[in-house]
Design an enzyme around this catalytic site. Structure first.
Site, short mmCIF file in Angstrom:
data_model
loop_
_atom_site.label_atom_id
_atom_site.label_comp_id
_atom_site.label_asym_id
_atom_site.label_seq_id
_atom_site.Cartn_x
_atom_site.Cartn_y
_atom_site.Cartn_z
N TRP A 355 0.66 -1.17 0.23
CA TRP A 355 0.01 0.07 -0.14
C TRP A 355 0.81 1.23 -0.07
CZ3 TRP A 355 -1.04 3.19 4.37
CH2 TRP A 355 -2.14 4.12 4.36
N HIS A 356 1.87 1.19 0.74
CA HIS A 356 2.74 2.30 0.82
C HIS A 356 3.65 2.60 -0.62
CE1 HIS A 356 2.15 2.39 4.99
NE2 HIS A 356 2.56 3.54 5.06
#
Length: 463
Positions: A355-356
């Protein structure tokens, strides 16, 4: 004074300064939301237009186009395939976000002091996934649902304007916090905890002032520390000439300095959420009663800096993202009738990593986090296995858990900051991989030496 000059005064680039202006503007924008006439529809229109306008001013037109793709992915899946819309949205929205991370090289840009819309896309991705899962849950039998699923499920498809407003409201797409669609609808319609009652309307003034002062203090600390502990120094000849204690201390100060940037960002978001009223979470049971604003709070600064164990970190850092990961990844991977284990923890941390962005530093950091938490749990079980008569020894074990958390968190977070594989390995090697060795040692120690005892309800709550 030109914008470039004002940006240079605080040591940031012009795009970052422009973003900060728009981000701080979410505070008055949130305040005015309280006074929008015309009922829920007018509030939705205000939330959508102000959110899109601030995004345009901060990032340009392309940001809203990227947001629109995520919104269409989720809304389309909810419309066309309700029974699978949660999983469909999860993979498509997360895939689109990852593709944008790769295309824009967002991690390198952030590291160099730049900014783009991918940070906001990260928040919107979580919102659209949670909404799709909750709409999916609304079609399931109640006996199959957990308490949180029952609380957040949606029985009807939100309208388009409701959905866009939910994604962009009060500038929360800039940096969070993430909230549920059901809470957003209850808030705009004056339902649930926002229903008018005999209790006085919660005043946002005191908590807002506190959050703004906290934001100013955090920015001041960050601007003071950051130039004194540049991350680039890790790996240079001077750094390599230092002893282990000096090298590790420098890594700690780099990590400590970076955290204040996030404290500032989340404090501004907290002020915005409180002023809008969306951050209200109910009343205390004390006398006199006091309003609670847990919906606005995304970090507990003292809780992070003085965490007694690594298990506490997700409860006090990026709180609402941690809650999202718990409800929409961790819990949903646990089979009915079975207890969660290391697989669920590692899978959750892996989702958080991608997600990052697909940088080695992120992935290593979150794998390290899974090890860190597991090692901390082993120390906790050790503490619980010691008889109550050995109070001093039990206190020493608690102190060791605190020291363990500081050491492993400092070590792991360097990877999150430097991002590249070579720099991460260089930093870890310079402190003899202490943050990897310690968790493995405690995990092995816990599985071999510690005899498990029945846990009290308090122990289960902490875990």
């Amino acid at each position: 004074m030109k914008m470039e000059e004002m940006a240079s005064m605080i040591g940031v680039s012009r795009p970052v300064f422009q973003f900060l202006l728009c981000f701080v503007a979410t505070i008055p924008v949130s305040l005015f939301h309280r006074f929008v006439p015309g009922g829920p529809t007018a509030k939705h229109l205000y939330a959508a237009t102000t959110g899109a306008g601030l995004s345009y001013l901060a990032f340009g037109l392309s940001s809203n186009l990227h947001f629109l793709v995520l919104i269409l992915i989720s809304y389309g899946s909810m419309t066309l395939c309700r029974k699978r819309c949660g999983l469909v949205t999860f993979f498509l929205a997360m895939g689109y976000l990852i593709a944008c991370h790769v295309y824009y090289m967002s991690g390198d840009l952030w590291k160099e002091g730049g900014i783009d819309a991918t940070g906001s896309m990260m928040v919107i991705t979580l919102k659209v996934i949670s909404c799709a899962f909750n709409y999916n849950d609304g079609s399931l039998k109640e006996r199959r649902l957990r308490d949180t699923q029952k609380k957040n499920r949606l029985f009807r498809l939100p309208s388009v304007i409701e959905y866009v407003a939910y994604c962009l409201c009060c500038g929360t797409h800039f940096a969070g916090p993430v909230y549920e669609m059901k809470d957003y609808l209850d808030w705009t319609q004056g339902k649930g905890i926002w229903t008018r009652s005999e209790k006085p309307s919660p005043s946002p003034i005191g908590p807002t002032v506190k959050a703004i002062l906290q934001a100013g203090f955090c920015m001041g600390v960050y601007l003071y520390l950051d130039p004194r502990y540049p991350l680039e120094r890790i790996g240079d000849p001077v750094y390599k000439s230092w002893g282990f204690i000096d090298r590790f201390s420098y890594q700690y100060m780099c990590s400590f300095s970076a955290r204040w940037k996030y404290y500032f960002i989340w404090s501004v978001s907290e002020a915005s959420m409180i002023l809008s009223g969306l951050g209200f979470s109910g009343w205390t049971n004390s006398v006199p009663i006091e309003a609670q604003w847990r919906g606005a709070k995304n970090v507990d600064i003292l809780g992070v800096e003085f965490a007694k164990s690594a298990v506490e970190i997700p409860l006090v850092w990026n709180i609402h993202v941690s809650t999202w990961l718990r409800h929409y990844v961790y819990d949903r991977l646990v089979q009915k009738g079975k207890r969660p284990g290391f697989f669920q923890l590692l899978a959750t941390q892996t989702v958080s990593a991608v997600w990052h962005g697909l940088y080695p530093g992120y992935i290593i950091f979150f794998v390290q986090s899974a090890l860190m938490i597991s090692g901390s749990k082993a120390i906790y079980r050790w503490h619980q296995s010691v008889s109550g008569g050995k109070r001093m020894f039990k206190k020493m074990i608690m102190l060791s858990n605190f020291a363990y958390t500081v050491i492993v968190l400092t070590y792991s977070s360097v990877g999150f900051m430097v991002l590249s594989l070579d720099e991460t390995i260089t930093a870890y090697e310079s402190v003899f991989y202490i943050g990897t060795i310690l968790p493995v040692v405690f995990i092995l120690f816990g599985s071999i030496m510690i005899k498990s005892k029945p846990h009290t309800s308090r122990a289960r709550k902490v875990k």
